[in-house]
Design a protein around this motif. Structure first.
Motif, PDB file in Angstrom:
ATOM      1  N   ARG A   1      43.583  23.910 -21.339  1.00  0.00           N
ATOM      2  CA  ARG A   1      44.087  23.656 -22.689  1.00  0.00           C
ATOM      3  C   ARG A   1      43.384  22.456 -23.315  1.00  0.00           C
ATOM      4  NH1 ARG A   1      48.470  25.332 -24.983  1.00  0.00           N
ATOM      5  NH2 ARG A   1      49.082  23.271 -25.708  1.00  0.00           N
TER       6      ARG A   1
ATOM      7  N   ARG B   1      45.859  25.473 -16.011  1.00  0.00           N
ATOM      8  CA  ARG B   1      46.415  25.543 -17.373  1.00  0.00           C
ATOM      9  C   ARG B   1      46.173  24.274 -18.182  1.00  0.00           C
ATOM     10  NH1 ARG B   1      50.706  27.840 -16.220  1.00  0.00           N
ATOM     11  NH2 ARG B   1      50.188  29.820 -17.174  1.00  0.00           N
ATOM     12  N   GLN B   2      46.554  23.124 -17.683  1.00  0.00           N
ATOM     13  CA  GLN B   2      46.498  21.900 -18.490  1.00  0.00           C
ATOM     14  C   GLN B   2      45.067  21.469 -18.815  1.00  0.00           C
ATOM     15  OE1 GLN B   2      49.126  20.743 -20.002  1.00  0.00           O
ATOM     16  NE2 GLN B   2      50.251  22.366 -18.953  1.00  0.00           N
TER      17      GLN B   2
ATOM     18  N   PRO C   1      43.845  32.941 -19.582  1.00  0.00           N
ATOM     19  CA  PRO C   1      45.102  33.051 -18.828  1.00  0.00           C
ATOM     20  C   PRO C   1      44.992  34.000 -17.641  1.00  0.00           C
ATOM     21  CG  PRO C   1      45.368  33.971 -21.035  1.00  0.00           C
ATOM     22  CD  PRO C   1      44.024  33.341 -20.969  1.00  0.00           C
TER      23      PRO C   1
ATOM     24  N   ASP D   1      48.133  29.353 -27.123  1.00  0.00           N
ATOM     25  CA  ASP D   1      49.521  29.593 -26.710  1.00  0.00           C
ATOM     26  C   ASP D   1      49.936  31.033 -26.980  1.00  0.00           C
ATOM     27  OD1 ASP D   1      49.716  26.949 -25.918  1.00  0.00           O
ATOM     28  OD2 ASP D   1      50.633  26.298 -27.808  1.00  0.00           O
ATOM     29  N   LYS D   2      49.547  31.564 -28.133  1.00  0.00           N
ATOM     30  CA  LYS D   2      49.893  32.952 -28.475  1.00  0.00           C
ATOM     31  C   LYS D   2      49.238  33.931 -27.506  1.00  0.00           C
ATOM     32  CE  LYS D   2      50.425  31.995 -33.368  1.00  0.00           C
ATOM     33  NZ  LYS D   2      49.809  32.112 -34.693  1.00  0.00           N
TER      34      LYS D   2
ATOM     35  N   GLU E   1      48.224  33.285 -24.434  1.00  0.00           N
ATOM     36  CA  GLU E   1      48.831  33.151 -23.117  1.00  0.00           C
ATOM     37  C   GLU E   1      50.207  33.813 -23.061  1.00  0.00           C
ATOM     38  OE1 GLU E   1      49.517  29.863 -19.639  1.00  0.00           O
ATOM     39  OE2 GLU E   1      49.272  29.152 -21.691  1.00  0.00           O
ATOM     40  N   ALA E   2      51.004  33.645 -24.104  1.00  0.00           N
ATOM     41  CA  ALA E   2      52.328  34.283 -24.137  1.00  0.00           C
ATOM     42  C   ALA E   2      52.189  35.800 -24.119  1.00  0.00           C
ATOM     43  CB  ALA E   2      53.094  33.827 -25.381  1.00  0.00           C
TER      44      ALA E   2
ATOM     45  N   LEU F   1      45.105  25.218 -30.595  1.00  0.00           N
ATOM     46  CA  LEU F   1      45.908  25.397 -29.388  1.00  0.00           C
ATOM     47  C   LEU F   1      47.043  26.387 -29.614  1.00  0.00           C
ATOM     48  CD1 LEU F   1      46.034  21.850 -27.769  1.00  0.00           C
ATOM     49  CD2 LEU F   1      44.896  23.897 -26.925  1.00  0.00           C
ATOM     50  N   ASP F   2      47.477  26.541 -30.857  1.00  0.00           N
ATOM     51  CA  ASP F   2      48.475  27.572 -31.165  1.00  0.00           C
ATOM     52  C   ASP F   2      47.949  28.959 -30.818  1.00  0.00           C
ATOM     53  OD1 ASP F   2      50.356  25.801 -32.021  1.00  0.00           O
ATOM     54  OD2 ASP F   2      50.048  26.168 -34.166  1.00  0.00           O
TER      55      ASP F   2
END
Length: 132
Positions: free
Chosen positions: A73, A69-70, A118, A88-89, A91-92, A84-85
Motif C-alpha cells: 500500500r 499488504r502494508q 491482492p 482498497d476497492k 482488494e475488497a 489508495l481508495d
C-alpha cells in the motif's frame, strides 16, 4: 516498438501492467498498426503483447507476496494517478470474489493491473483454476 519491434510491444505491455497510468488502449492499437506496416507480423504482436501482459501480472503478484499488504500500500500510494481508495476497492472486490476477481478484473482499466497485487498478498497460487 520502433527500436525493438514486437518484443518492444511486449515490454510496453509489461510496463503497462506495472505502471497503471500507461493505458494498453494506446499500446495495442499501435502494435497492430506497426504489424500492418510490416514491422512485424500480427501473430508476433499477439504473442509478445500477451507474454508482456503475463510477465507484468506475474511481477505484480510477486510484489504483493513479497512486500505484504502494508508495504505494498505504501509503494502503490506513491504511483502517480493511483489513489489508495482504488487499491482498497480492488482488494475488497478480490476478497469478496476470490479467484474470479482476477479473471474478471482483467477486463477493467486500472483494475486489470491492481487485481494481481491482492492475489499475491493473499498468496493465491499462480496456477489456480478460475472457478475454484
Amino acid at each position: 516498438m520502433e527500436a525493438l519491434g514486437a518484443p518492444g510491444a511486449g515490454l510496453a505491455t509489461a510496463l503497462e501492467n506495472l505502471f497503471p497510468p500507461i493505458p494498453s488502449e494506446v499500446i495495442l492499437p499501435f502494435a497492430r498498426f506497426k504489424a500492418s506496416r510490416g514491422g512485424f507480423t500480427l501473430l508476433e504482436a499477439i504473442f509478445w503483447t500477451t507474454a508482456g501482459s503475463l510477465l507484468g501480472a506475474y511481477l505484480l503478484h510477486l510484489l504483493g507476496a513479497w512486500l505484504g499488504r502494508q508495504r505494498t500500500r505504501a509503494l502503490v500510494g506513491k504511483i502517480p494517478f493511483v489513489a489508495l481508495d482504488d487499491v482498497d476497492k480492488v482488494e475488497a472486490w478480490f476478497l469478496r470474489h476470490g479467484y474470479r476477481a482476477v479473471f474478471l478484473g482483467r477486463l477493467l482499466p486500472l483494475f486489470r493491473s491492481l487485481v494481481f497485487i491482492p492475489g499475491g498478498i493473499e498468496r493465491m497460487p499462480t496456477r489456480s483454476k478460475v472457478g475454484a
